[in-house]
Scaffold this motif. Structure first.
Motif, mmCIF file in Angstrom:
data_model
loop_
_atom_site.group_PDB
_atom_site.id
_atom_site.type_symbol
_atom_site.label_atom_id
_atom_site.label_comp_id
_atom_site.label_asym_id
_atom_site.label_seq_id
_atom_site.Cartn_x
_atom_site.Cartn_y
_atom_site.Cartn_z
ATOM 1 N N PRO A 1 -8.899 -6.667 19.597
ATOM 2 C CA PRO A 1 -9.650 -6.410 18.251
ATOM 3 C C PRO A 1 -8.306 -6.291 17.458
ATOM 4 C CG PRO A 1 -11.484 -6.614 18.800
ATOM 5 C CD PRO A 1 -11.126 -6.162 19.837
ATOM 6 N N LEU A 2 -7.871 -6.595 15.873
ATOM 7 C CA LEU A 2 -7.371 -6.273 15.364
ATOM 8 C C LEU A 2 -9.327 -5.084 14.082
ATOM 9 C CD1 LEU A 2 -5.643 -5.125 13.030
ATOM 10 C CD2 LEU A 2 -6.194 -6.996 11.811
ATOM 11 N N GLU A 3 -8.831 -3.846 13.746
ATOM 12 C CA GLU A 3 -10.653 -3.179 13.181
ATOM 13 C C GLU A 3 -9.932 -2.692 11.941
ATOM 14 O OE1 GLU A 3 -12.342 -1.024 16.222
ATOM 15 O OE2 GLU A 3 -12.770 -2.480 16.855
ATOM 16 N N VAL A 4 -10.127 -3.192 10.799
ATOM 17 C CA VAL A 4 -9.466 -2.222 9.406
ATOM 18 C C VAL A 4 -11.215 -2.086 8.750
ATOM 19 C CG1 VAL A 4 -8.831 -2.820 7.223
ATOM 20 C CG2 VAL A 4 -7.698 -3.828 9.750
ATOM 21 N N PRO A 5 -10.648 -0.407 8.345
ATOM 22 C CA PRO A 5 -11.950 0.034 8.116
ATOM 23 C C PRO A 5 -12.221 -0.557 6.679
ATOM 24 C CG PRO A 5 -10.325 1.639 7.910
ATOM 25 C CD PRO A 5 -9.980 0.913 9.189
ATOM 26 N N LEU A 6 -13.706 -0.210 6.319
ATOM 27 C CA LEU A 6 -13.297 -0.627 4.314
ATOM 28 C C LEU A 6 -13.670 0.465 3.641
ATOM 29 C CD1 LEU A 6 -14.782 -2.415 2.116
ATOM 30 C CD2 LEU A 6 -17.066 -1.503 2.956
ATOM 31 N N ARG A 7 -12.921 0.725 3.073
ATOM 32 C CA ARG A 7 -12.694 1.970 2.308
ATOM 33 C C ARG A 7 -12.479 1.722 1.067
ATOM 34 N NH1 ARG A 7 -9.043 4.905 5.942
ATOM 35 N NH2 ARG A 7 -10.603 5.151 8.136
ATOM 36 N N TYR A 8 -12.799 2.143 0.106
ATOM 37 C CA TYR A 8 -12.624 2.941 -1.873
ATOM 38 C C TYR A 8 -11.141 3.061 -1.866
ATOM 39 C CZ TYR A 8 -17.242 2.179 -1.403
ATOM 40 O OH TYR A 8 -18.886 1.349 -1.121
ATOM 41 N N LEU A 9 -10.756 2.557 -2.597
ATOM 42 C CA LEU A 9 -8.984 2.883 -2.438
ATOM 43 C C LEU A 9 -8.833 3.752 -4.205
ATOM 44 C CD1 LEU A 9 -7.105 0.147 -0.735
ATOM 45 C CD2 LEU A 9 -7.708 2.492 0.278
ATOM 46 N N PHE A 10 -9.406 5.263 -4.187
ATOM 47 C CA PHE A 10 -9.866 5.206 -5.409
ATOM 48 C C PHE A 10 -7.980 6.183 -5.793
ATOM 49 C CE2 PHE A 10 -14.441 4.744 -5.809
ATOM 50 C CZ PHE A 10 -14.217 3.473 -6.151
ATOM 51 N N GLY A 11 -7.471 6.428 -5.037
ATOM 52 C CA GLY A 11 -5.842 7.043 -4.642
ATOM 53 C C GLY A 11 -5.101 6.157 -6.334
ATOM 54 N N PRO A 12 -3.601 6.960 -6.213
ATOM 55 C CA PRO A 12 -2.965 6.207 -6.766
ATOM 56 C C PRO A 12 -1.978 4.730 -6.071
ATOM 57 C CG PRO A 12 -1.631 7.744 -5.631
ATOM 58 C CD PRO A 12 -3.124 7.928 -5.127
ATOM 59 N N GLY A 13 -2.439 4.348 -5.649
ATOM 60 C CA GLY A 13 -2.357 2.496 -5.272
ATOM 61 C C GLY A 13 -1.912 2.814 -3.202
ATOM 62 N N PRO A 14 -2.222 1.775 -2.790
ATOM 63 C CA PRO A 14 -2.735 0.455 -3.371
ATOM 64 C C PRO A 14 -3.876 0.940 -3.932
ATOM 65 C CG PRO A 14 -2.271 0.157 -1.163
ATOM 66 C CD PRO A 14 -1.333 1.998 -1.508
ATOM 67 N N SER A 15 -4.652 -0.756 -4.315
ATOM 68 C CA SER A 15 -5.847 -0.327 -4.639
ATOM 69 C C SER A 15 -6.676 -1.544 -3.861
ATOM 70 C CB SER A 15 -5.841 -0.288 -6.305
ATOM 71 O OG SER A 15 -5.379 -1.492 -6.857
ATOM 72 N N ASN A 16 -7.592 -1.165 -4.392
ATOM 73 C CA ASN A 16 -8.424 -2.577 -3.473
ATOM 74 C C ASN A 16 -8.075 -4.268 -4.150
ATOM 75 O OD1 ASN A 16 -10.916 0.202 -3.403
ATOM 76 N ND2 ASN A 16 -10.471 -0.959 -1.581
ATOM 77 N N VAL A 17 -8.096 -4.654 -3.549
ATOM 78 C CA VAL A 17 -7.739 -6.311 -3.645
ATOM 79 C C VAL A 17 -9.418 -7.275 -4.115
ATOM 80 C CG1 VAL A 17 -7.009 -8.624 -3.342
ATOM 81 C CG2 VAL A 17 -5.386 -6.259 -2.539
ATOM 82 N N PRO A 18 -8.754 -7.483 -5.366
ATOM 83 C CA PRO A 18 -10.611 -8.543 -4.952
ATOM 84 C C PRO A 18 -9.920 -9.703 -4.905
ATOM 85 C CG PRO A 18 -9.100 -8.914 -7.132
ATOM 86 C CD PRO A 18 -8.338 -7.269 -6.602
ATOM 87 N N PRO A 19 -11.539 -10.390 -4.180
ATOM 88 C CA PRO A 19 -11.502 -11.879 -3.306
ATOM 89 C C PRO A 19 -10.631 -12.326 -3.504
ATOM 90 C CG PRO A 19 -13.574 -10.368 -3.616
ATOM 91 C CD PRO A 19 -12.996 -9.510 -4.632
ATOM 92 N N ARG A 20 -10.737 -13.021 -4.653
ATOM 93 C CA ARG A 20 -9.667 -14.054 -5.628
ATOM 94 C C ARG A 20 -8.292 -14.483 -5.040
ATOM 95 N NH1 ARG A 20 -9.018 -15.598 -11.718
ATOM 96 N NH2 ARG A 20 -7.069 -17.474 -11.663
ATOM 97 N N ILE A 21 -7.770 -12.902 -4.930
ATOM 98 C CA ILE A 21 -6.046 -12.076 -4.432
ATOM 99 C C ILE A 21 -5.734 -12.891 -3.240
ATOM 100 C CG2 ILE A 21 -4.197 -11.311 -5.050
ATOM 101 C CD1 ILE A 21 -5.442 -10.490 -7.207
ATOM 102 N N LEU A 22 -7.192 -12.443 -2.197
ATOM 103 C CA LEU A 22 -7.688 -11.628 -0.846
ATOM 104 C C LEU A 22 -7.431 -13.623 -0.443
ATOM 105 C CD1 LEU A 22 -9.690 -8.894 -0.051
ATOM 106 C CD2 LEU A 22 -7.499 -9.550 0.460
#
Length: 430
Positions: free
Chosen positions: A54-75
């Motif tokens: 199965p696909l696995e994607v870690p939870l990261r705080y994206l505090f770099g120059p982008g991409p940034s974390n996407v809010p639930p509404r946009i997801l």
């Protein structure tokens, strides 16, 4: 009675005929089935083991120059059921996107669309359509994005002239006008938000200079749009583009772009076709309903889910208001600056009014290996910060807090992670 007797007599005959037909069909199809079996048995490369997990994607705080974390509404918007890319409902969504881009660009340009691709797609679209081989192009280079535009223009045959400053440097209007007079370009490029150095370049007056000398003004706002003020019409910008994955908070893959009437006159009166079919605005203007034609014709299959997400991200900014978005990015950036100072860290851009609110650059602290600092933060805090890019590599550490991530609570998390890394990473005695 006679009909029933006839049916009774004919039934066995029909069964015998059907059996004979089936046996003939089986005999004829046997070689075909054998060939099919042999062809299927010719697969020599097995399914890769990674695709059976199965696909696995870690939870990261994206505090770099982008991409940034996407809010639930946009997801959630991106996860809606797919519709056809040429359905009337899709055209309505594309029309909404155009209106949203016009608002965030502050323009009334009819020729306003979203590219199917990242910010680089819009970058190439701008150059490919506005410039013909042999024409003069002037590029302000003070980071990686000027370098990229210069290379793109050279690849398509333009005569490229560079104005070059070190990362963090900026160009005065006097310097720009002198270069425009000297090189007589058809296009002048400037990066508004140079994310590789953390610089927000002044724009006022440059569009007037370009109009005075019959030159198109192209501006990159990928890292600054929604975080710092930009006014396409008031500032006489002819071509403006951005990307979806920074302060707009949509996933990467779509790129807003808009063309003034001056730019349209230049690109629709070319002597040669643009080098790219995919980025040819003759076709894209029809696909987006900008050319006044009654029907939109197939050009390419747009990223339907990506357009859902972009539409929702533009709606969030419209609901919040541009001024509020700019104010919040400036406030949170100021809070970050003060915290970095408390840690003894030095901001790379000394002039406060030239700092990019969405991406802050700090000078690499003396005695530390910046790669070790960033690796420690990722390992122990699941947090992305990045080093420099292009000419700023080895000069800066970049912290991006934009859009959904633009919160003081995230500043506190970032400062805690930096303090932890400074405490636990080895410092050179040299």
């Amino acid at each position: 009675v006679m009909q029933r007797a006839l049916l009774r007599r004919s039934a066995p005959l029909a069964q015998q005929a059907a059996a004979a037909f089936d046996s003939q069909l089986a005999a004829r199809s046997a070689p075909l089935l054998q060939r099919l079996d042999r062809s299927m048995s010719c697969v020599t490369i097995p399914p890769p083991a990674c695709m059976l997990r199965p696909l696995e994607v870690p939870l990261r705080y994206l505090f770099g120059p982008g991409p940034s974390n996407v809010p639930p509404r946009i997801l959630a918007a991106q996860g809606r059921p797919i519709i056809g890319h040429l359905h009337p409902e899709m055209y309505t969504i594309m029309n909404d996107i155009q209106r949203g881009i016009q608002y965030i660009f502050q323009t009334e340009n009819n020729m306003t669309i979203a590219m199917s691709g990242s910010g680089h797609a819009a970058m190439e679209c701008a150059v490919f359509n506005a410039v013909e081989p042999g024409e003069s192009v002037l590029v302000a280079v003070n980071g990686i994005w000027g370098e990229r535009v210069a290379e793109i223009a050279e690849r398509m045959g333009a005569n490229v002239h560079r104005m070059v400053k070190a990362p963090g440097g900026y160009f005065s209007n006097k310097e720009i006008e002198q270069a425009v007079k000297k090189h007589k370009p058809v296009l002048f490029f400037l990066t508004h938000g140079e994310s590789s150095a953390g610089l927000c370049h002044p724009v006022d007056g440059i569009g007037d200079i370009c109009r005075k000398h019959n030159c198109l003004f192209l501006v990159d706002t990928v890292a600054s749009l929604g975080a710092a003020p930009i006014f396409m019409d008031k500032q006489n910008i002819d071509i403006l583009y951005s990307g979806s994955q920074k302060a707009l908070n949509a996933p990467p893959g779509t790129a807003p772009i808009s063309f003034s009437e001056r730019a349209c006159h230049k690109m629709f009166n070319r002597k040669t076709k643009p080098v790219s079919y995919l980025f040819d605005m003759t076709h894209l203007s029809n696909y987006w309903g900008c050319d006044g034609q009654p029907a939109r014709l197939y050009h390419h299959t747009g990223p339907v889910s990506g357009f859902f997400a972009l539409r929702e991200s533009l709606a969030i900014i419209a609901e919040k208001g541009l001024e509020e978005s700019w104010r919040k990015h400036k406030e949170v950036a100021g809070y970050l600056y003060r915290g970095l100072g408390d840690l003894g860290l030095k901001l790379f851009i000394p002039e406060a009014d030239l700092r990019l609110p969405s991406v802050t650059t700090i000078a690499i602290p003396d005695g530390y290996n910046w790669r070790e600092l960033l690796a420690y933060i990722m390992k122990h805090h699941q947090m992305e910060m990045t080093g420099g890019l292009g000419p700023s590599i080895g000069m800066v550490i970049r912290i991006g807090l934009m859009g959904y991530n633009c919160e003081k609570s995230n500043v506190d998390m970032a400062l805690h992670a930096l303090a932890d890394a400074l405490k636990n990473c080895k410092k050179s005695k040299v």
